[in-house]
Motif scaffolding. Structure first.
Motif, PDB file in Angstrom:
ATOM      1  N   PHE A  83       5.354  -7.891 -82.730  1.00 29.55           N
ATOM      2  CA  PHE A  83       5.722  -9.107 -83.721  1.00 29.55           C
ATOM      3  C   PHE A  83       6.223 -10.270 -83.059  1.00 29.55           C
ATOM      4  CE2 PHE A  83       6.600  -6.856 -88.048  1.00 29.55           C
ATOM      5  CZ  PHE A  83       5.281  -6.277 -88.172  1.00 29.55           C
ATOM      6  N   GLU A  84       5.817 -11.386 -83.564  1.00 33.93           N
ATOM      7  CA  GLU A  84       6.035 -12.643 -83.082  1.00 33.93           C
ATOM      8  C   GLU A  84       6.956 -13.516 -84.160  1.00 33.93           C
ATOM      9  OE1 GLU A  84       3.568 -16.931 -82.401  1.00 33.93           O
ATOM     10  OE2 GLU A  84       2.614 -15.078 -82.500  1.00 33.93           O
ATOM     11  N   GLN A  85       8.016 -13.633 -83.444  1.00 35.03           N
ATOM     12  CA  GLN A  85       8.980 -14.664 -84.229  1.00 35.03           C
ATOM     13  C   GLN A  85       8.411 -15.971 -84.901  1.00 35.03           C
ATOM     14  OE1 GLN A  85      11.230 -17.583 -83.181  1.00 35.03           O
ATOM     15  NE2 GLN A  85      12.495 -17.451 -85.026  1.00 35.03           N
ATOM     16  N   GLY A  86       8.888 -16.140 -85.929  1.00 37.78           N
ATOM     17  CA  GLY A  86       8.050 -17.421 -86.646  1.00 37.78           C
ATOM     18  C   GLY A  86       6.832 -17.070 -87.224  1.00 37.78           C
ATOM     19  N   LYS A  87       6.264 -16.059 -87.047  1.00 42.08           N
ATOM     20  CA  LYS A  87       4.975 -15.551 -87.747  1.00 42.08           C
ATOM     21  C   LYS A  87       5.183 -14.159 -88.525  1.00 42.08           C
ATOM     22  CE  LYS A  87       0.326 -14.295 -86.521  1.00 42.08           C
ATOM     23  NZ  LYS A  87      -0.695 -13.810 -85.344  1.00 42.08           N
ATOM     24  N   ASP A  88       5.668 -13.357 -87.631  1.00 45.37           N
ATOM     25  CA  ASP A  88       5.734 -11.961 -88.563  1.00 45.37           C
ATOM     26  C   ASP A  88       6.955 -11.612 -88.939  1.00 45.37           C
ATOM     27  OD1 ASP A  88       2.961 -10.914 -87.471  1.00 45.37           O
ATOM     28  OD2 ASP A  88       3.773 -11.172 -85.626  1.00 45.37           O
ATOM     29  N   PHE A  89       8.210 -12.368 -88.370  1.00 44.00           N
ATOM     30  CA  PHE A  89       9.410 -12.202 -88.980  1.00 44.00           C
ATOM     31  C   PHE A  89      10.137 -13.422 -88.714  1.00 44.00           C
ATOM     32  CE2 PHE A  89       9.700 -11.135 -84.497  1.00 44.00           C
ATOM     33  CZ  PHE A  89      10.865 -11.346 -84.103  1.00 44.00           C
ATOM     34  N   VAL A  90      11.243 -13.760 -89.667  1.00 43.38           N
ATOM     35  CA  VAL A  90      12.081 -15.146 -89.488  1.00 43.38           C
ATOM     36  C   VAL A  90      12.781 -15.054 -88.432  1.00 43.38           C
ATOM     37  CG1 VAL A  90      13.716 -16.268 -90.692  1.00 43.38           C
ATOM     38  CG2 VAL A  90      12.053 -15.051 -92.026  1.00 43.38           C
ATOM     39  N   GLY A  91      13.683 -14.019 -88.008  1.00 43.98           N
ATOM     40  CA  GLY A  91      14.657 -14.001 -87.109  1.00 43.98           C
ATOM     41  C   GLY A  91      15.354 -12.532 -86.944  1.00 43.98           C
ATOM     42  N   ILE A  92      16.125 -12.415 -86.010  1.00 40.28           N
ATOM     43  CA  ILE A  92      17.044 -11.066 -85.856  1.00 40.28           C
ATOM     44  C   ILE A  92      18.297 -11.211 -85.696  1.00 40.28           C
ATOM     45  CG2 ILE A  92      17.357  -8.998 -84.421  1.00 40.28           C
ATOM     46  CD1 ILE A  92      14.475  -9.447 -83.222  1.00 40.28           C
ATOM     47  N   VAL A  93      19.235 -10.822 -86.501  1.00 37.86           N
ATOM     48  CA  VAL A  93      20.673 -10.958 -86.598  1.00 37.86           C
ATOM     49  C   VAL A  93      21.328  -9.704 -86.074  1.00 37.86           C
ATOM     50  CG1 VAL A  93      22.636 -11.220 -88.098  1.00 37.86           C
ATOM     51  CG2 VAL A  93      20.485 -12.533 -88.685  1.00 37.86           C
ATOM     52  N   THR A  94      22.239  -9.758 -85.063  1.00 40.14           N
ATOM     53  CA  THR A  94      22.635  -8.723 -84.194  1.00 40.14           C
ATOM     54  C   THR A  94      23.992  -9.052 -83.576  1.00 40.14           C
ATOM     55  OG1 THR A  94      22.291  -6.982 -82.591  1.00 40.14           O
ATOM     56  CG2 THR A  94      21.592  -9.275 -81.876  1.00 40.14           C
ATOM     57  N   ASP A  95      24.523  -7.764 -83.085  1.00 38.23           N
ATOM     58  CA  ASP A  95      25.784  -8.231 -82.298  1.00 38.23           C
ATOM     59  C   ASP A  95      25.882  -9.093 -81.160  1.00 38.23           C
ATOM     60  OD1 ASP A  95      26.727  -6.037 -84.076  1.00 38.23           O
ATOM     61  OD2 ASP A  95      26.758  -4.517 -82.554  1.00 38.23           O
ATOM     62  N   ASP A  96      26.852  -9.581 -80.737  1.00 38.14           N
ATOM     63  CA  ASP A  96      26.765 -10.196 -79.671  1.00 38.14           C
ATOM     64  C   ASP A  96      27.190  -9.186 -78.464  1.00 38.14           C
ATOM     65  OD1 ASP A  96      27.316 -11.633 -77.085  1.00 38.14           O
ATOM     66  OD2 ASP A  96      28.866 -13.014 -78.151  1.00 38.14           O
ATOM     67  N   MET A  97      25.994  -8.461 -78.202  1.00 35.11           N
ATOM     68  CA  MET A  97      26.059  -7.145 -77.272  1.00 35.11           C
ATOM     69  C   MET A  97      26.879  -7.709 -75.896  1.00 35.11           C
ATOM     70  SD  MET A  97      22.449  -5.974 -78.298  1.00 35.11           S
ATOM     71  CE  MET A  97      21.644  -7.454 -78.450  1.00 35.11           C
ATOM     72  N   PHE A  98      26.356  -8.685 -75.364  1.00 38.28           N
ATOM     73  CA  PHE A  98      26.988  -8.815 -74.201  1.00 38.28           C
ATOM     74  C   PHE A  98      28.538  -9.247 -74.104  1.00 38.28           C
ATOM     75  CE2 PHE A  98      22.452  -9.706 -73.975  1.00 38.28           C
ATOM     76  CZ  PHE A  98      21.851  -8.959 -73.268  1.00 38.28           C
ATOM     77  N   GLY A  99      28.691 -10.127 -75.092  1.00 39.78           N
ATOM     78  CA  GLY A  99      30.124 -10.415 -75.467  1.00 39.78           C
ATOM     79  C   GLY A  99      31.242  -9.305 -75.659  1.00 39.78           C
TER      80      GLY A  99
END
Length: 361
Positions: free
Chosen positions: A156-172
């Motif tokens: 899936f291509e961002q901006g084409k197939d999906f708007v965006g992904i919201v997630t944890d700040d996993m590294f932080g």
């Protein structure tokens, strides 16, 4: 973002049990995602805003939305509350909410049913991006704007197939867990690490960030690491670890529900001196922390904020506004003195009665 009915199992037992299924099914997609993301371009949820003019334009559209979730838990419920609150402010009607019960086949069926409703916006966490991909694609072809929670979908291509992904700040979060471990031991001591030994986007990144964060503390010595796949395995893993290395002073565990088995093992061995550090909020471990047990602290994300941000991004996309590929939600370090404050901030709901009573002791 993970384990009794009031626990937070990407979370409580339901959420994290499902992670094992998803991990097995999505190994390829998670590996691909971890390698292809430019995290320097990730946005913060606090940066996602709509102007009054944009909000009014959205309200005039008479939009609908659907929540297509992977499972059900207090954590998922908090995500939904955040999404519904934002949609209500924007005049967007939620026409359906589904629970896939961590079953990819059920999520496919859920998506097919949702597509028939023609929602303008879909918020979702995919149980298995491979098997659900075509069903998401059909909904997108019918005009739905898709916002994902945490898990990328391969191809899936961002901006084409999906708007965006919201997630944890996993590294932080992983680094914060390392800092919390240092706090627990005065920056010096012997540590065991119980990590998630499956290819899964969130847990792998948090575990690896924990390892990296420990490099700042040269006198914290990880003397043993053991992996697990299924949550119930951690009790035996911890018991074996402590019997092999009785000098252990702290154990890091990938998430809250998995940490429950570790606490159980330590109690059975009479090792109340070994501190446990983990991620996420669950009532049982918070009770242990409140009563001065093994759990020293945890790193928590903010599920209400996740849902609110997903809804805002989905709504903005209907105006043609661009979105970041990834948007990260803040996290909090939780110790006994701020359990109640963080619980209310994360879940936007009252502290469970038993936990409240324990905190007043």
């Amino acid at each position: 973002m993970s384990t009794g009915t009031q626990m937070k199992g990407h979370r409580r037992r339901a959420w994290l049990s499902g992670m094992f299924t998803a991990a097995a099914l999505c190994a390829t997609s998670m590996s691909w995602a971890a390698q292809s993301i430019d995290w320097s371009k990730a946005a913060k949820s606090s940066d996602i805003h709509l102007s009054e003019q944009q909000s009014e334009a959205i309200k005039s559209k008479d939009l609908t939305a659907a929540l297509v979730w992977h499972g059900a838990s207090p954590w998922v419920a908090a995500v939904s509350r955040g999404a519904r609150a934002e949609f209500e402010k924007l005049g967007i009607k939620v026409v359906a909410a589904t629970d896939a019960q961590f079953d990819p086949a059920k999520q496919v069926a859920d998506l097919e049913n949702i597509a028939a409703l023609n929602p303008d916006i879909i918020l979702s966490l995919s149980v298995d991006g491979v098997s659900t991909k075509q069903s998401y694609a059909r909904a997108i072809e019918r005009g739905a704007k898709l916002v994902l929670l945490s898990n990328p979908i391969p191809g899936f291509e961002q901006g084409k197939d999906f708007v965006g992904i919201v997630t944890d700040d996993m590294f932080g979060m992983g680094k914060a867990a390392a800092d919390l471990t240092a706090d627990a031991l005065g920056s010096k001591g012997k540590i065991g690490m119980i990590y998630h030994d499956a290819s899964y986007f969130i847990t792998n990144n948090r575990d690896n960030a924990f390892r990296k964060g420990l490099k700042a503390y040269p006198e914290l010595d990880v003397i043993i690491e053991k992996g697990f796949i299924k949550e119930h395995e951690t009790s035996n893993v911890a018991a074996a670890m402590v019997l092999q290395h009785p000098e252990l002073e702290a154990i890091y565990v990938s998430w809250d529900a998995a940490a429950e088995g570790v606490v159980e093992a330590l109690r059975s061995l009479g090792r109340r001196d070994i501190k446990v550090i983990t991620h996420d909020l669950g009532v049982n471990n918070l009770l242990d922390m409140a009563m001065g047990g093994n759990v020293y602290g945890t790193i928590s994300d903010r599920p209400f904020d996740i849902g609110q941000t997903m809804a805002r991004l989905g709504a903005a996309s209907t105006l043609g506004l661009p979105a970041p590929h990834f948007t990260l939600v803040p996290f909090d370090t939780v110790k006994r003195n701020n359990i109640a404050e963080i619980w209310q901030q994360a879940f936007q709901s009252p502290v469970p009665r038993l936990l409240n009573l324990a905190l007043k002791q």
